[in-house]
Design a protein around this motif. Sequence first.
Motif, mmCIF file in Angstrom:
data_model
loop_
_atom_site.group_PDB
_atom_site.id
_atom_site.type_symbol
_atom_site.label_atom_id
_atom_site.label_comp_id
_atom_site.label_asym_id
_atom_site.label_seq_id
_atom_site.Cartn_x
_atom_site.Cartn_y
_atom_site.Cartn_z
ATOM 1 N N ILE A 1 0.843 -1.198 0.000
ATOM 2 C CA ILE A 1 0.000 0.000 0.000
ATOM 3 C C ILE A 1 0.884 1.256 0.000
ATOM 4 O O ILE A 1 0.603 2.221 -0.711
ATOM 5 C CB ILE A 1 -0.963 -0.027 1.201
ATOM 6 N N HIS A 2 1.952 1.230 0.776
ATOM 7 C CA HIS A 2 2.888 2.361 0.783
ATOM 8 C C HIS A 2 3.544 2.503 -0.591
ATOM 9 O O HIS A 2 3.659 3.615 -1.125
ATOM 10 C CB HIS A 2 3.937 2.142 1.871
ATOM 11 N N ARG A 3 3.997 1.384 -1.175
ATOM 12 C CA ARG A 3 4.608 1.423 -2.501
ATOM 13 C C ARG A 3 3.641 1.986 -3.536
ATOM 14 O O ARG A 3 4.016 2.793 -4.393
ATOM 15 C CB ARG A 3 5.041 0.016 -2.921
ATOM 16 N N LEU A 4 2.377 1.584 -3.461
ATOM 17 C CA LEU A 4 1.363 2.067 -4.397
ATOM 18 C C LEU A 4 1.169 3.570 -4.273
ATOM 19 O O LEU A 4 1.052 4.277 -5.276
ATOM 20 C CB LEU A 4 0.046 1.324 -4.142
ATOM 21 N N LEU A 5 1.149 4.071 -3.050
ATOM 22 C CA LEU A 5 0.997 5.511 -2.847
ATOM 23 C C LEU A 5 2.190 6.271 -3.436
ATOM 24 O O LEU A 5 2.016 7.297 -4.101
ATOM 25 C CB LEU A 5 0.842 5.818 -1.359
ATOM 26 N N VAL A 6 3.403 5.773 -3.195
ATOM 27 C CA VAL A 6 4.594 6.401 -3.776
ATOM 28 C C VAL A 6 4.500 6.403 -5.299
ATOM 29 O O VAL A 6 4.803 7.406 -5.960
ATOM 30 C CB VAL A 6 5.873 5.672 -3.319
ATOM 31 N N ALA A 7 4.062 5.284 -5.877
ATOM 32 C CA ALA A 7 3.946 5.181 -7.332
ATOM 33 C C ALA A 7 2.922 6.168 -7.877
ATOM 34 O O ALA A 7 3.163 6.829 -8.905
ATOM 35 C CB ALA A 7 3.573 3.752 -7.721
ATOM 36 N N LEU A 8 1.785 6.294 -7.214
ATOM 37 C CA LEU A 8 0.754 7.235 -7.657
ATOM 38 C C LEU A 8 1.272 8.669 -7.634
ATOM 39 O O LEU A 8 1.083 9.435 -8.591
ATOM 40 C CB LEU A 8 -0.488 7.115 -6.767
ATOM 41 N N THR B 1 4.370 9.712 -7.676
ATOM 42 C CA THR B 1 5.455 9.895 -8.643
ATOM 43 C C THR B 1 4.911 9.994 -10.057
ATOM 44 O O THR B 1 5.378 10.809 -10.861
ATOM 45 C CB THR B 1 6.465 8.745 -8.532
ATOM 46 N N ALA B 2 3.906 9.171 -10.375
ATOM 47 C CA ALA B 2 3.293 9.229 -11.696
ATOM 48 C C ALA B 2 2.630 10.577 -11.940
ATOM 49 O O ALA B 2 2.742 11.161 -13.026
ATOM 50 C CB ALA B 2 2.274 8.105 -11.848
ATOM 51 N N ASP B 3 1.961 11.095 -10.914
ATOM 52 C CA ASP B 3 1.321 12.407 -11.035
ATOM 53 C C ASP B 3 2.351 13.503 -11.282
ATOM 54 O O ASP B 3 2.157 14.394 -12.111
ATOM 55 C CB ASP B 3 0.535 12.733 -9.762
ATOM 56 N N GLU B 4 3.443 13.445 -10.555
ATOM 57 C CA GLU B 4 4.441 14.510 -10.610
ATOM 58 C C GLU B 4 5.255 14.498 -11.903
ATOM 59 O O GLU B 4 5.790 15.524 -12.322
ATOM 60 C CB GLU B 4 5.389 14.385 -9.414
ATOM 61 N N ASN B 5 5.335 13.327 -12.548
ATOM 62 C CA ASN B 5 6.232 13.193 -13.691
ATOM 63 C C ASN B 5 5.528 12.783 -14.990
ATOM 64 O O ASN B 5 6.208 12.493 -15.976
ATOM 65 C CB ASN B 5 7.322 12.167 -13.362
ATOM 66 N N ALA B 6 4.200 12.775 -14.992
ATOM 67 C CA ALA B 6 3.430 12.442 -16.203
ATOM 68 C C ALA B 6 3.932 11.153 -16.838
ATOM 69 O O ALA B 6 4.278 11.097 -18.025
ATOM 70 C CB ALA B 6 3.489 13.597 -17.202
ATOM 71 N N CYS B 7 3.975 10.106 -16.036
ATOM 72 C CA CYS B 7 4.463 8.819 -16.522
ATOM 73 C C CYS B 7 3.607 7.706 -15.928
ATOM 74 O O CYS B 7 2.662 7.970 -15.180
ATOM 75 C CB CYS B 7 5.939 8.632 -16.135
ATOM 76 N N ALA B 8 3.949 6.468 -16.258
ATOM 77 C CA ALA B 8 3.283 5.308 -15.685
ATOM 78 C C ALA B 8 4.341 4.414 -15.055
ATOM 79 O O ALA B 8 5.537 4.531 -15.355
ATOM 80 C CB ALA B 8 2.492 4.549 -16.747
ATOM 81 N N MET B 9 3.895 3.519 -14.179
ATOM 82 C CA MET B 9 4.830 2.702 -13.439
ATOM 83 C C MET B 9 4.743 1.237 -13.852
ATOM 84 O O MET B 9 3.645 0.676 -13.932
ATOM 85 C CB MET B 9 4.546 2.797 -11.945
ATOM 86 N N PRO B 10 5.882 0.590 -14.105
ATOM 87 C CA PRO B 10 5.864 -0.832 -14.444
ATOM 88 C C PRO B 10 5.563 -1.691 -13.220
ATOM 89 O O PRO B 10 5.473 -1.189 -12.091
ATOM 90 C CB PRO B 10 7.282 -1.083 -14.961
ATOM 91 N N GLU B 11 5.446 -2.959 -13.441
ATOM 92 C CA GLU B 11 5.160 -3.929 -12.385
ATOM 93 C C GLU B 11 6.169 -3.789 -11.246
ATOM 94 O O GLU B 11 7.370 -3.746 -11.455
ATOM 95 C CB GLU B 11 5.211 -5.342 -12.984
ATOM 96 N N ASN B 12 5.636 -3.662 -10.042
ATOM 97 C CA ASN B 12 6.441 -3.650 -8.809
ATOM 98 C C ASN B 12 7.473 -2.531 -8.784
ATOM 99 O O ASN B 12 8.518 -2.640 -8.140
ATOM 100 C CB ASN B 12 7.124 -5.008 -8.591
ATOM 101 N N TRP B 13 7.171 -1.407 -9.441
ATOM 102 C CA TRP B 13 8.107 -0.284 -9.473
ATOM 103 C C TRP B 13 8.404 0.239 -8.076
ATOM 104 O O TRP B 13 7.517 0.328 -7.225
ATOM 105 C CB TRP B 13 7.518 0.854 -10.311
ATOM 106 N N VAL B 14 9.678 0.581 -7.864
ATOM 107 C CA VAL B 14 10.099 1.272 -6.648
ATOM 108 C C VAL B 14 11.000 2.428 -7.055
ATOM 109 O O VAL B 14 11.575 2.426 -8.156
ATOM 110 C CB VAL B 14 10.842 0.328 -5.678
ATOM 111 N N PRO B 15 11.129 3.448 -6.211
ATOM 112 C CA PRO B 15 11.952 4.601 -6.563
ATOM 113 C C PRO B 15 13.359 4.192 -6.988
ATOM 114 O O PRO B 15 13.972 3.307 -6.396
ATOM 115 C CB PRO B 15 11.964 5.416 -5.274
ATOM 116 N N GLY B 16 13.864 4.861 -8.018
ATOM 117 C CA GLY B 16 15.178 4.559 -8.570
ATOM 118 C C GLY B 16 15.119 3.733 -9.830
ATOM 119 O O GLY B 16 16.086 3.691 -10.601
#
Length: 211
Positions: free
Chosen positions: A153-160, A162-177
């Motif tokens: 749930i924390h990872r999902l929030l970070v992904a959301l 980050t996607a909002d801030e950078n106009a991108c999408a996240m691959p499977e199991n994405w983590v920062p970096g």
Amino acid sequence: MTPIPMPRLNEQAPDFDAPTTHGQKKLADYRGKWLVLFSHPSDFTPVCTTEFIGFARRQDDFAALDAELLGLSIDSVHSHIAWVLSIKEKFGVEIKFPIIADLNMKAASAYGMIQPGASDTAAVRATFIIDPEGVLRAMVYYPMNAGRSVDEIHRLLVALQTADENACAMPENWVPGQPVIVPAPKTPEAAEARASEGYDTVDWYFSTRQL
């Protein structure tokens, strides 16, 4: 069979105004912040206890993302208080976030937490991520007998965020970096030009980049 009312992604989250262990709370109280709203079937149950301990231990991590935690079950405020005190005494973990006492099942019903196939009188393990504008951005449901992953749930929030801030999408199991996915071209001309745009392009529709 009467269909279960369900909230919908990218629409306004259902409103609520309910008693909690921290006084009366409504959705508008969280405007301007992210909110993680999560339900559990019942106080004083083992799986729910592990989940609340998990959320409590990560509360500061959620706060660092400008996110508040809010629990819910169809139990009374007094039951919630007794359970919170028990967790502190027996497990040494303090539950500092509020818990909704949804005795009339109004909030649970609005969020589709009451699943007749699982229970007519208890909320299943549902988690909702609501953005600062009150828009429902993600929802995850778990069965009664399997605890959810607070880390996910924390990872999902970070992904959301980050996607909002950078106009991108996240691959499977994405983590920062890790690389993020560049939005696919929308015209044949843009597709032809994609390979020359400096991304790591596998095919015209699949390109990634580092943030």
